[in-house]
Write a protein that holds these residues in place. Structure first.
Motif, mmCIF file in Angstrom:
data_model
loop_
_atom_site.group_PDB
_atom_site.id
_atom_site.type_symbol
_atom_site.label_atom_id
_atom_site.label_comp_id
_atom_site.label_asym_id
_atom_site.label_seq_id
_atom_site.Cartn_x
_atom_site.Cartn_y
_atom_site.Cartn_z
ATOM 1 N N MET A 181 -23.623 55.506 95.526
ATOM 2 C CA MET A 181 -23.930 54.804 96.776
ATOM 3 C C MET A 181 -23.691 55.700 97.985
ATOM 4 S SD MET A 181 -22.438 50.972 96.059
ATOM 5 C CE MET A 181 -22.954 50.077 94.585
ATOM 6 N N VAL A 188 -24.230 49.923 103.661
ATOM 7 C CA VAL A 188 -24.302 49.410 102.292
ATOM 8 C C VAL A 188 -23.015 48.662 101.992
ATOM 9 C CG1 VAL A 188 -24.314 50.039 99.842
ATOM 10 C CG2 VAL A 188 -25.889 51.152 101.428
ATOM 11 N N SER A 190 -20.764 47.534 99.278
ATOM 12 C CA SER A 190 -20.567 47.960 97.891
ATOM 13 C C SER A 190 -20.181 46.780 97.015
ATOM 14 C CB SER A 190 -19.482 49.035 97.841
ATOM 15 O OG SER A 190 -19.209 49.402 96.508
ATOM 16 N N HIS A 229 -19.994 54.036 92.751
ATOM 17 C CA HIS A 229 -19.698 54.099 94.186
ATOM 18 C C HIS A 229 -20.039 55.480 94.739
ATOM 19 C CE1 HIS A 229 -17.251 53.874 97.932
ATOM 20 N NE2 HIS A 229 -17.709 52.638 97.910
ATOM 21 N N VAL A 263 -20.992 53.277 103.787
ATOM 22 C CA VAL A 263 -20.852 52.522 102.543
ATOM 23 C C VAL A 263 -19.455 51.905 102.557
ATOM 24 C CG1 VAL A 263 -20.812 52.589 100.027
ATOM 25 C CG2 VAL A 263 -22.410 54.045 101.287
#
Length: 259
Positions: free
Chosen positions: A219, A205, A207, A216, A227
């Motif tokens: 996530m 991912v 961010s 965050h 991430v």
């Protein structure tokens, strides 16, 4: 107040931002307004980013403010300024804060100010995102990349995130779907699961946030293998802040120097 374009805690950041502040040749003060977060580490990337802005243009007065939670709140930061002001929302997409909340509140305190556009979407942000994804853990050919964003109930904000995903896809030369950890579009966890079901070796991912905090953290539990860190104080973002400032300043002062 006029607008350009279509469409953490602590005192005001270091720099000449008092009531009589003025940059070289009377440059308007740049008031950067971030969202704000309860995470104690949240304001630090904003302050480091603004230090990079000052390094690129040392004569420019730069002030710091926040839409909520962190200090100085934007009304306090704006009230401390006199003379022309350009407000740059440190937002990555259009939405309530960038288009309604911040402009309305600034106008009540600093009606002479000019609003700049939000930072994103822009190719400079795609470059910063690609850097944050790089390094030894960079996605391989069999891996998938998903752009992770906070989310928005504003169709314009969703469109901006979609455009940001296209820019990152162009940069990485691979498909990049997007997902949200809040309202307004496809859920990030569902997009991550879909990529895994399609046979991705790993799912990373990217961010699409400036600073750490609640979004965050969301996530981090999306099911992705990795991430990336928030974009934070990247040199490309500092240059983009100045570009948005320059675009808005044209409405006040004509041509400006380019960092």
């Amino acid at each position: 107040m006029r607008r350009a374009g279509a469409t953490g805690e602590g005192a005001v950041a270091n720099g000449p931002v008092g009531r009589d502040a003025a940059g070289r040749d009377g440059a308007p003060t740049l008031l950067a307004v971030a969202h704000g977060t309860r995470d104690p580490a949240g304001p630090r990337p904003v302050r480091v980013l603004l230090e990079r802005v000052r390094a690129l243009r040392p004569w420019l007065p730069v002030a710091e403010g926040y839409a909520e939670i962190a200090a100085p709140v934007l009304e306090v930061a704006a009230a401390a300024l006199r003379g022309p002001v350009v407000v740059v929302p440190l937002m990555l997409a259009r939405g309530y804060h960038a288009l309604i909340d911040i402009p309305g509140r600034v106008e009540r305190v600093c009606p002479q100010a000019v609003m700049a556009r939000p930072l994103g979407p822009h190719g400079m942000l795609a470059a910063a995102l690609a850097d944050r994804l790089g390094g030894p853990a960079a996605p391989g050919r069999g891996d998938a990349v998903v752009l992770g964003a906070a989310g928005s109930s504003d169709p314009a904000g969703i469109a901006d995130v979609r455009a940001a995903a296209r820019l990152l896809a162009r940069r990485l030369r691979r498909p990049v779907p997007y997902g949200f950890v809040a309202a307004g579009g496809p859920a990030l966890a569902e997009v991550v699961a879909e990529q895994r079901a399609r046979g991705a070796g790993r799912v990373a991912v990217a961010s699409y946030l400036l600073a750490p905090g609640f979004f965050h953290d969301r996530m981090a539990v999306s099911g992705a293998d990795r991430v990336s860190a928030p974009i934070g104080a990247h040199d490309a973002v500092a240059r983009l802040v100045l570009r948005r400032y320059d675009e808005a300043r044209l409405r006040l002062c004509g041509a400006v120097p380019v960092a």
